[in-house]
Design a protein around this motif. Structure first.
Motif, PDB file in Angstrom:
ATOM      1  N   LEU A  38       0.789  -1.235   0.000  1.00  0.00           N
ATOM      2  CA  LEU A  38       0.000   0.000   0.000  1.00  0.00           C
ATOM      3  C   LEU A  38       0.817   1.279   0.000  1.00  0.00           C
ATOM      4  CD1 LEU A  38      -2.873  -0.987   2.457  1.00  0.00           C
ATOM      5  CD2 LEU A  38      -2.978  -0.792  -0.024  1.00  0.00           C
ATOM      6  N   GLY A  39       2.152   1.180  -0.038  1.00  0.00           N
ATOM      7  CA  GLY A  39       2.927   2.406  -0.162  1.00  0.00           C
ATOM      8  C   GLY A  39       3.579   2.854   1.126  1.00  0.00           C
ATOM      9  N   ALA A  40       3.469   4.143   1.416  1.00  0.00           N
ATOM     10  CA  ALA A  40       4.226   4.783   2.486  1.00  0.00           C
ATOM     11  C   ALA A  40       3.761   4.351   3.867  1.00  0.00           C
ATOM     12  CB  ALA A  40       4.112   6.298   2.353  1.00  0.00           C
ATOM     13  N   PRO A  41       4.623   4.532   4.889  1.00  0.00           N
ATOM     14  CA  PRO A  41       4.233   4.216   6.264  1.00  0.00           C
ATOM     15  C   PRO A  41       2.912   4.887   6.638  1.00  0.00           C
ATOM     16  CG  PRO A  41       6.577   4.683   6.187  1.00  0.00           C
ATOM     17  CD  PRO A  41       6.041   5.001   4.814  1.00  0.00           C
ATOM     18  N   GLY A  42       2.092   4.160   7.377  1.00  0.00           N
ATOM     19  CA  GLY A  42       0.790   4.666   7.785  1.00  0.00           C
ATOM     20  C   GLY A  42      -0.344   4.199   6.905  1.00  0.00           C
ATOM     21  N   ALA A  43      -0.041   3.813   5.670  1.00  0.00           N
ATOM     22  CA  ALA A  43      -1.098   3.411   4.732  1.00  0.00           C
ATOM     23  C   ALA A  43      -1.746   2.105   5.155  1.00  0.00           C
ATOM     24  CB  ALA A  43      -0.528   3.297   3.321  1.00  0.00           C
ATOM     25  N   ALA A  44      -0.945   1.132   5.564  1.00  0.00           N
ATOM     26  CA  ALA A  44      -1.502  -0.149   5.985  1.00  0.00           C
ATOM     27  C   ALA A  44      -2.322   0.017   7.262  1.00  0.00           C
ATOM     28  CB  ALA A  44      -0.392  -1.171   6.201  1.00  0.00           C
ATOM     29  N   ALA A  45      -1.839   0.859   8.173  1.00  0.00           N
ATOM     30  CA  ALA A  45      -2.590   1.118   9.400  1.00  0.00           C
ATOM     31  C   ALA A  45      -3.945   1.729   9.086  1.00  0.00           C
ATOM     32  CB  ALA A  45      -1.793   2.043  10.319  1.00  0.00           C
ATOM     33  N   THR A  46      -3.979   2.639   8.106  1.00  0.00           N
ATOM     34  CA  THR A  46      -5.245   3.256   7.702  1.00  0.00           C
ATOM     35  C   THR A  46      -6.198   2.205   7.155  1.00  0.00           C
ATOM     36  OG1 THR A  46      -4.120   5.340   7.180  1.00  0.00           O
ATOM     37  CG2 THR A  46      -6.307   5.010   6.234  1.00  0.00           C
ATOM     38  N   ALA A  47      -5.710   1.336   6.287  1.00  0.00           N
ATOM     39  CA  ALA A  47      -6.561   0.295   5.707  1.00  0.00           C
ATOM     40  C   ALA A  47      -7.103  -0.634   6.789  1.00  0.00           C
ATOM     41  CB  ALA A  47      -5.770  -0.503   4.669  1.00  0.00           C
ATOM     42  N   LYS A  48      -6.253  -1.008   7.751  1.00  0.00           N
ATOM     43  CA  LYS A  48      -6.698  -1.893   8.824  1.00  0.00           C
ATOM     44  C   LYS A  48      -7.790  -1.231   9.656  1.00  0.00           C
ATOM     45  CE  LYS A  48      -6.719  -5.249  11.881  1.00  0.00           C
ATOM     46  NZ  LYS A  48      -5.526  -5.678  12.642  1.00  0.00           N
ATOM     47  N   LEU A  49      -7.622   0.040   9.968  1.00  0.00           N
ATOM     48  CA  LEU A  49      -8.634   0.731  10.767  1.00  0.00           C
ATOM     49  C   LEU A  49      -9.950   0.852  10.010  1.00  0.00           C
ATOM     50  CD1 LEU A  49      -6.559   3.561  12.505  1.00  0.00           C
ATOM     51  CD2 LEU A  49      -7.352   1.398  13.480  1.00  0.00           C
ATOM     52  N   ILE A  50      -9.881   1.084   8.707  1.00  0.00           N
ATOM     53  CA  ILE A  50     -11.101   1.160   7.901  1.00  0.00           C
ATOM     54  C   ILE A  50     -11.861  -0.162   7.961  1.00  0.00           C
ATOM     55  CG2 ILE A  50     -11.942   1.274   5.514  1.00  0.00           C
ATOM     56  CD1 ILE A  50      -9.744   3.413   5.048  1.00  0.00           C
ATOM     57  N   LEU A  51     -11.153  -1.263   7.821  1.00  0.00           N
ATOM     58  CA  LEU A  51     -11.800  -2.570   7.873  1.00  0.00           C
ATOM     59  C   LEU A  51     -12.381  -2.842   9.259  1.00  0.00           C
ATOM     60  CD1 LEU A  51      -9.246  -4.555   5.735  1.00  0.00           C
ATOM     61  CD2 LEU A  51     -11.577  -3.958   5.089  1.00  0.00           C
ATOM     62  N   ASN A  52     -11.696  -2.411  10.301  1.00  0.00           N
ATOM     63  CA  ASN A  52     -12.223  -2.623  11.640  1.00  0.00           C
ATOM     64  C   ASN A  52     -13.409  -1.713  11.948  1.00  0.00           C
ATOM     65  OD1 ASN A  52     -10.539  -4.723  12.125  1.00  0.00           O
ATOM     66  ND2 ASN A  52      -9.237  -3.678  13.613  1.00  0.00           N
ATOM     67  N   LEU A  53     -13.471  -0.543  11.282  1.00  0.00           N
ATOM     68  CA  LEU A  53     -14.675   0.275  11.385  1.00  0.00           C
ATOM     69  C   LEU A  53     -15.885  -0.504  10.869  1.00  0.00           C
ATOM     70  CD1 LEU A  53     -13.443   3.770  10.115  1.00  0.00           C
ATOM     71  CD2 LEU A  53     -14.280   3.262  12.425  1.00  0.00           C
ATOM     72  N   LEU A  54     -15.706  -1.153   9.734  1.00  0.00           N
ATOM     73  CA  LEU A  54     -16.805  -1.931   9.151  1.00  0.00           C
ATOM     74  C   LEU A  54     -17.155  -3.127  10.022  1.00  0.00           C
ATOM     75  CD1 LEU A  54     -15.669  -1.776   5.427  1.00  0.00           C
ATOM     76  CD2 LEU A  54     -17.493  -0.463   6.503  1.00  0.00           C
ATOM     77  N   LEU A  55     -16.150  -3.752  10.607  1.00  0.00           N
ATOM     78  CA  LEU A  55     -16.395  -4.867  11.517  1.00  0.00           C
ATOM     79  C   LEU A  55     -17.227  -4.409  12.711  1.00  0.00           C
ATOM     80  CD1 LEU A  55     -15.959  -7.672  12.766  1.00  0.00           C
ATOM     81  CD2 LEU A  55     -13.706  -6.880  13.543  1.00  0.00           C
ATOM     82  N   GLY A  56     -16.801  -3.324  13.339  1.00  0.00           N
ATOM     83  CA  GLY A  56     -17.526  -2.821  14.501  1.00  0.00           C
ATOM     84  C   GLY A  56     -18.951  -2.454  14.172  1.00  0.00           C
ATOM     85  N   ALA A  57     -19.155  -1.826  13.016  1.00  0.00           N
ATOM     86  CA  ALA A  57     -20.499  -1.431  12.615  1.00  0.00           C
ATOM     87  C   ALA A  57     -21.400  -2.645  12.401  1.00  0.00           C
ATOM     88  CB  ALA A  57     -20.428  -0.592  11.342  1.00  0.00           C
ATOM     89  N   GLN A  58     -20.853  -3.697  11.810  1.00  0.00           N
ATOM     90  CA  GLN A  58     -21.651  -4.903  11.579  1.00  0.00           C
ATOM     91  C   GLN A  58     -22.039  -5.580  12.886  1.00  0.00           C
ATOM     92  OE1 GLN A  58     -20.841  -7.623   8.185  1.00  0.00           O
ATOM     93  NE2 GLN A  58     -19.024  -6.358   7.869  1.00  0.00           N
ATOM     94  N   VAL A  59     -21.095  -5.677  13.804  1.00  0.00           N
ATOM     95  CA  VAL A  59     -21.389  -6.314  15.090  1.00  0.00           C
ATOM     96  C   VAL A  59     -22.446  -5.512  15.842  1.00  0.00           C
ATOM     97  CG1 VAL A  59     -20.444  -6.963  17.336  1.00  0.00           C
ATOM     98  CG2 VAL A  59     -19.122  -7.403  15.269  1.00  0.00           C
ATOM     99  N   ALA A  60     -22.319  -4.183  15.836  1.00  0.00           N
ATOM    100  CA  ALA A  60     -23.271  -3.341  16.554  1.00  0.00           C
ATOM    101  C   ALA A  60     -24.652  -3.394  15.921  1.00  0.00           C
ATOM    102  CB  ALA A  60     -22.760  -1.902  16.596  1.00  0.00           C
ATOM    103  N   SER A  61     -24.720  -3.341  14.606  1.00  0.00           N
ATOM    104  CA  SER A  61     -26.027  -3.374  13.942  1.00  0.00           C
ATOM    105  C   SER A  61     -26.696  -4.734  14.135  1.00  0.00           C
ATOM    106  CB  SER A  61     -25.889  -3.054  12.451  1.00  0.00           C
ATOM    107  OG  SER A  61     -25.087  -4.018  11.788  1.00  0.00           O
ATOM    108  N   LEU A  62     -25.921  -5.808  14.113  1.00  0.00           N
ATOM    109  CA  LEU A  62     -26.476  -7.140  14.357  1.00  0.00           C
ATOM    110  C   LEU A  62     -27.038  -7.226  15.771  1.00  0.00           C
ATOM    111  CD1 LEU A  62     -26.903 -10.096  13.494  1.00  0.00           C
ATOM    112  CD2 LEU A  62     -24.563 -10.560  14.280  1.00  0.00           C
TER     113      LEU A  62
END
Length: 286
Positions: A161-185
């Motif tokens: 994904l390129g420069a430092p911080g990019a992978a961390a951003t992608a991981k947090l985005i995916l965990n945002l979606l995870l949290g939203a799914q668990v909460a909505s369920l």
């Protein structure tokens, strides 16, 4: 020292799974965990246990970290590991930290003559043991290529994904979606239960519907069984990741009112004393 010897620090659910995978892939491992008993299954499988992070990395040029938060990374990596590592050594950090901290860590390691490969992993402990994680890597491309065999042993997919911080951003985005799914369920099922529907039947119906996902099916089964320990992803870590993401998004000028509400829900779970249980325990607090 063999070029295939690695040090692995942090043997929680994900770290332990990844360490087992590396052992089965032919790597020699020296391991350390704050709770020493976590290392015992790995020692039985052929790893060498070290009494401290500094002892674990002595003479080894590739170190993997799987730590819970930035405070742990600060203490272990910069407090104990960096002073021992030889110049030119590589730190593969799979810990979930903020993008800003990831960038700072990369710069600090570079100033110390060390390399940092950001390797954020997505999956569960079962997938970690089987090498079926998705690995998002960022940092200097030459540094990533130098440890590609290690990263490919951990995951079925490697995304650069390129420069430092990019992978961390992608991981947090995916965990945002995870949290939203668990909460909505959790909220949807609680509504159905209060309206008179059978909880188990409703969870099964949702899991088998076109609205479901692999994540939702997995959490629905945990909710159906009331099986929250041992945790696959602790509620306290979910809250931490949501908080990091919402904070980083705000710095980028992006408001996240929906996801900040989800974060607050998990913060309430932690405040109630269930932080060490799987995130799916949220349904019991809904």
């Amino acid at each position: 020292m063999s070029r295939t010897r690695l040090a692995f620090i942090g043997l929680g659910n994900m770290g332990g799974g990844m360490a087992h995978r590396l052992l089965r892939s032919g790597y020699e491992l020296t391991v350390h965990n704050r709770t020493a008993s976590r290392a015992e299954p790995l020692v039985a499988a052929g790893a060498v246990a070290a009494d401290s992070p500094a002892e674990a990395v002595a003479g080894i040029r590739t170190v993997l970290l799987s730590l819970s938060d930035e405070a742990a990374v600060e203490q272990v990596l910069f407090g104990e590991v960096v002073p021992v590592l030889e110049a030119g050594s590589t730190v593969i950090d799979t810990s979930t930290v903020s993008p800003d901290y990831a960038r700072q860590a990369a710069a600090r390691l570079a100033a110390a003559g060390l390399r940092r490969v950001e390797a954020c992993v997505v999956g569960n402990p079962f997938q970690a043991r089987e090498g079926q994680l998705r690995v998002f890597a960022s940092g200097d491309e030459q540094d990533i290529e130098a440890v590609r065999p290690v990263l490919e042993a951990l995951g079925s997919e490697l995304v650069l994904l390129g420069a430092p911080g990019a992978a961390a951003t992608a991981k947090l985005i995916l965990n945002l979606l995870l949290g939203a799914q668990v909460a909505s369920l959790a909220e949807a099922v609680t509504y159905g239960e209060r309206a008179g529907l059978d909880r188990d039947q409703l969870l099964a119906s949702i899991a088998g519907s076109g609205f479901s996902s692999q994540v939702m099916r997995f959490r629905a089964e945990l909710m159906r069984k009331g099986s929250y320990q041992p945790a696959f992803f602790r509620a306290t870590l979910m809250e931490k990741d949501l908080r990091l993401a919402v904070t980083d998004a705000a710095a980028a000028g992006v408001a996240m009112p929906v996801l900040d509400t989800v974060r607050a829900r998990f913060a309430a779970v932690v405040g109630a004393g269930d932080g060490d249980k799987d995130a799916s325990v949220l349904i019991e607090h809904t």
